[in-house]
Design a protein around this motif. Structure first.
Motif, PDB file in Angstrom:
ATOM      1  N   VAL A 161       0.679  -9.765  -5.860  1.00 40.59           N
ATOM      2  CA  VAL A 161      -0.665  -9.207  -5.995  1.00 40.59           C
ATOM      3  C   VAL A 161      -1.667 -10.282  -5.608  1.00 40.59           C
ATOM      4  CG1 VAL A 161      -0.008  -7.575  -7.785  1.00 40.59           C
ATOM      5  CG2 VAL A 161      -0.832  -9.842  -8.437  1.00 40.59           C
ATOM      6  N   GLY A 196      -1.589  -4.820  -5.258  1.00 34.72           N
ATOM      7  CA  GLY A 196      -0.370  -5.175  -4.547  1.00 34.72           C
ATOM      8  C   GLY A 196      -0.636  -5.393  -3.075  1.00 34.72           C
ATOM      9  N   GLU A 239       5.188  -4.171  -4.988  1.00 40.19           N
ATOM     10  CA  GLU A 239       3.834  -4.217  -5.554  1.00 40.19           C
ATOM     11  C   GLU A 239       2.852  -3.437  -4.683  1.00 40.19           C
ATOM     12  OE1 GLU A 239       2.966  -5.205  -8.405  1.00 40.19           O
ATOM     13  OE2 GLU A 239       3.745  -7.176  -8.980  1.00 40.19           O
ATOM     14  N   LYS A 240       3.039  -3.456  -3.386  1.00 39.87           N
ATOM     15  CA  LYS A 240       2.135  -2.746  -2.479  1.00 39.87           C
ATOM     16  C   LYS A 240       2.500  -1.269  -2.368  1.00 39.87           C
ATOM     17  CE  LYS A 240       0.407  -2.732   2.279  1.00 39.87           C
ATOM     18  NZ  LYS A 240       0.420  -3.437   3.597  1.00 39.87           N
ATOM     19  N   ASP A 278       1.633   0.512  -5.610  1.00 44.22           N
ATOM     20  CA  ASP A 278       0.429  -0.051  -6.212  1.00 44.22           C
ATOM     21  C   ASP A 278      -0.325   0.953  -7.084  1.00 44.22           C
ATOM     22  OD1 ASP A 278      -1.623  -2.180  -6.468  1.00 44.22           O
ATOM     23  OD2 ASP A 278      -2.862  -0.728  -5.413  1.00 44.22           O
ATOM     24  N   ARG A 322      -0.983   0.421 -10.956  1.00 42.75           N
ATOM     25  CA  ARG A 322      -2.347   0.015 -11.272  1.00 42.75           C
ATOM     26  C   ARG A 322      -2.850   0.630 -12.572  1.00 42.75           C
ATOM     27  NH1 ARG A 322      -6.602   1.302  -6.639  1.00 42.75           N
ATOM     28  NH2 ARG A 322      -4.991   0.236  -5.432  1.00 42.75           N
TER      29      ARG A 322
END
Length: 669
Positions: free
Chosen positions: A173, A196, A201-202, A205, A209
């Motif tokens: 992140v 992310g 993480e991306k 995301d 979140r």
């Protein structure tokens, strides 16, 4: 008298006009007051409240990422920050100098705080240092009388307990950039909010979140907060569960050591990726806290590419690991059968060009099983000349090569399986038969990723089920996580008889008397491994060099050495796990990649990640802490010693390989 009457009339008229005007003005004023105080009352009441009350967003805790057994691999940890309020200190520079005497503060941070304090209102806090340790936080608190205006703020920051062991999978992140502002999520406006930027993480995301909370605070005319009126906590992010076994991921990463290498382990029946290691790697914690320019240059300029996920994005000539695809294409075409033999004198002549086998004096007469076991290049030259590049390319694609596999990670490379049409469209040149021969040993234009090679091996091991790899047990739909049902797979359309021949040949590679990986055989309670070695050249060997002597890999600069590859599955008697390994610029696959696969597969069989666990077993796995830095070093040294011992056991195979000369465009082993 007449004059007085006229004057009286004029006066009366003027009085009436003046009174009427006043009445009209009073009426208009009353109407306006009614409109403002009655009709528009709600609007102005709201405006008045907004001048007095501010709504502030509360960022929610980011969701955890856990492995298949619930071991946390991405969590939130307590983060202490030092803030300074300019109006509470008489001399900001002196306060910063005192702070630097307790906690290290760079010149850049010193100047940044001074600039921000001038740009903002004097009562607005400015961040001095983030990610303070407990000891640093305590030191600031103890010395508070000497640090007027400095306060400690407590928050959460992203933490990766296993550091670099799964960085290419998890990603990291980082602060929101201008390119990320396209969405309408108000959280993106928060100055310290992080999203992310890579990996899981991306991709996940939005569900990670969560949803923001809100704090209603009373402020004065200049925006100074007086008190908090109401607070609503947000909704924490969802937990994402991976298919990775972090214990195996840890082992595979450390077994690769400092080599520029990659390793993939997957379940041959479900497609679940159990380990995906790419080394060297990077520490995602550095990105979470913010990389320095020096750190970024060190990562970006490293020739071994620690930022690249070699298992997913690395494209390599597969070398002799590609020979199984050629063998299956030959049997399925009906042109070449498994018992048909070809003679290998050490080379094959096509026109005025000679294509060499890795063994200079040849292998003699071989059938298909013997050719795969000993990795004879000439045998596959003969097969390829008869069946053509079209059949080879079709089989390779059915086995998962040459196309995206849609893994839940960005940056996947598709590899390349060349055809006549591809060359004509891309290079504007006709295909020549010599290129078919080179492609048959996994060289020339052929490219594959370690993930694709693991998928190819899995589809062979499971008798032709078109398994697709997966890293997560959930998928994202409209920003929400949905648990995936157990997948069902179609067939690649290859007969079980043909698959049985290739699987037996792969078993002979590891367990046969002449197998190129016989030094890496395993036997765990009667369970053995089948596999195939591969060595792919990164440079062309000239005829002059062949006449004067081919230079050994260890005598070449690192970037000109061969890549070492190995693919395999176990238990060979009832396949469950597939493995692929590549070590960049190492040398022969039997000497460098096979020993790594040997160790990783032994650990996989020991851990048996696909076996169902009891609640007590799951609890024991989850409670085990991540390995310390000292433990990681100890393990790395132990693995290096084991690798050296296994290398000695393969000395006979290496000596046999040294007798030969690499094939045209490739090394058979």
């Amino acid at each position: 008298m007449q004059k007085d009457g006229d004057r009286s009339k004029v006066f009366t008229r003027r009085v009436v006009l003046l009174a009427g005007g006043k009445a009209l003005l009073v009426t208009l004023l009353g109407a306006r007051m009614y409109y403002l105080q009655v009709m528009e009352a709600e609007k102005y009441r709201t405006l008045a409240e907004e001048n007095r009350i501010n709504m502030r967003l509360i960022p929610p805790p980011r969701g955890r990422i856990v492995d298949r057994f619930g071991i946390p691999v991405a969590v939130n940890r307590q983060n202490f920050r030092a803030l300074v309020v300019a109006e509470r200190t008489r001399d900001l520079e002196q306060t910063l100098r005192t702070f630097a005497g307790l906690v290290p503060l760079t010149d850049y941070d010193h100047q940044r705080v001074l600039k921000e304090s001038k740009r903002r209102r004097s009562f607005v806090p400015v961040t001095v240092r983030e990610n303070l340790t407990w000891e640093q936080m305590a030191m600031v608190q103890v010395n508070a009388p000497d640090l007027p205006g400095v306060i400690i703020d407590e928050g959460l920051t992203r933490d990766y307990p296993y550091a670099d062991l799964a960085s290419h999978i998890l990603g990291y992140v980082a602060a929101v950039s201008e390119d990320d502002m396209d969405g309408d999520d108000p959280l993106l406006q928060l100055p310290d909010f992080r999203i992310g930027k890579a990996g899981i993480e991306k991709v996940y995301d939005l569900p990670l979140r969560g949803k923001s909370g809100a704090s209603q605070v009373e402020v004065n005319a200049v925006g100074r907060m007086i008190r908090e009126l109401r607070r609503e906590e947000g909704e924490p992010g969802h937990e994402v569960q991976l298919t990775i076994d972090m214990r195996l991921q840890d082992y595979a990463s450390r077994r690769l050591g400092t080599d520029s290498a990659a390793c993939v382990v997957m379940d041959v029946h479900t497609g679940e990726v159990l380990a995906m290691a790419s080394m060297p790697a990077y520490d995602p914690n550095a990105f979470a806290r913010g990389l320095s320019t020096k750190e970024w240059k060190a990562l970006a300029g490293n020739p071994r590419a620690p930022l690249r996920n070699k298992a997913l994005a690395g494209q390599y000539a597969p070398g002799s690991t590609f020979k199984m695809a050629v063998a299956l294409a030959a049997m399925e075409s009906g042109i070449v059968g498994p018992e048909q033999t070809f003679y290998c004198p050490g080379h094959l002549t096509l026109g005025n060009h000679r294509f060499h086998c890795w063994k200079r004096w040849g292998h003699g007469h071989l059938n298909m099983v013997g050719a795969i076991e000993q990795s004879c290049d000439v045998y596959f030259y003969e097969v390829a000349r008869r069946i053509g590049i079209g059949r080879i390319a079709d089989m390779a694609r059915r086995l998962g090569l040459g196309a995206d596999l849609d893994l839940e990670l960005p940056g996947e490379a598709s590899g390349l399986i060349p055809t006549k049409a591809w060359k004509s469209a891309t290079l504007g040149q006709p295909w020549v038969q010599g290129e078919t021969l080179v492609a048959s040993i996994g060289q020339g234009y052929v490219l594959a990723t370690p993930l694709q090679l693991a998928v190819m091996t899995a589809r062979i091991a499971n008798d032709g089920l078109a398994v697709r790899p997966t890293l997560c047990r959930q998928r994202v739909a409209d920003g929400r996580l949905i648990t995936e049902p157990t997948p069902s797979f179609d067939s690649v359309g290859v007969s079980k008889q043909a698959m049985a021949v290739v699987k037996h040949a792969m078993w002979r590679v590891v367990n046969g008397d002449r197998g190129t990986a016989r030094g890496s055989a395993i036997d765990v309670d009667g369970q053995t491994m089948a596999g195939k070695t591969g060595t792919s050249q990164v440079r062309r060997i000239s005829m002059r060099e062949r006449e004067t002597g081919v230079r050994k890999n260890e005598d070449l600069p690192w970037k000109f050495r061969d890549h070492a590859l190995f693919v395999g599955f176990a238990p060979a008697e009832a396949p469950r796990y597939a493995v692929s390994v590549i070590v960049e610029h190492a040398g022969g696959g039997s000497r460098f990649a096979a020993p790594i696969a040997h160790d990783v597969m032994l650990e996989t069989l020991r851990l048996d990640p696909s076996r169902r666990r009891t609640p007590d077993e799951l609890a024991a796995i989850r409670e085990a802490p991540p390995p310390t830095a000292a433990e990681r070093r100890r393990r790395a040294e132990a693995k290096a010693a084991a690798a050296a011992a296994l290398a000695e056991a393969t000395a006979e195979t290496a000596a046999e390989a040294a007798e030969g000369s690499p094939g045209q465009g490739g090394n058979g082993q």
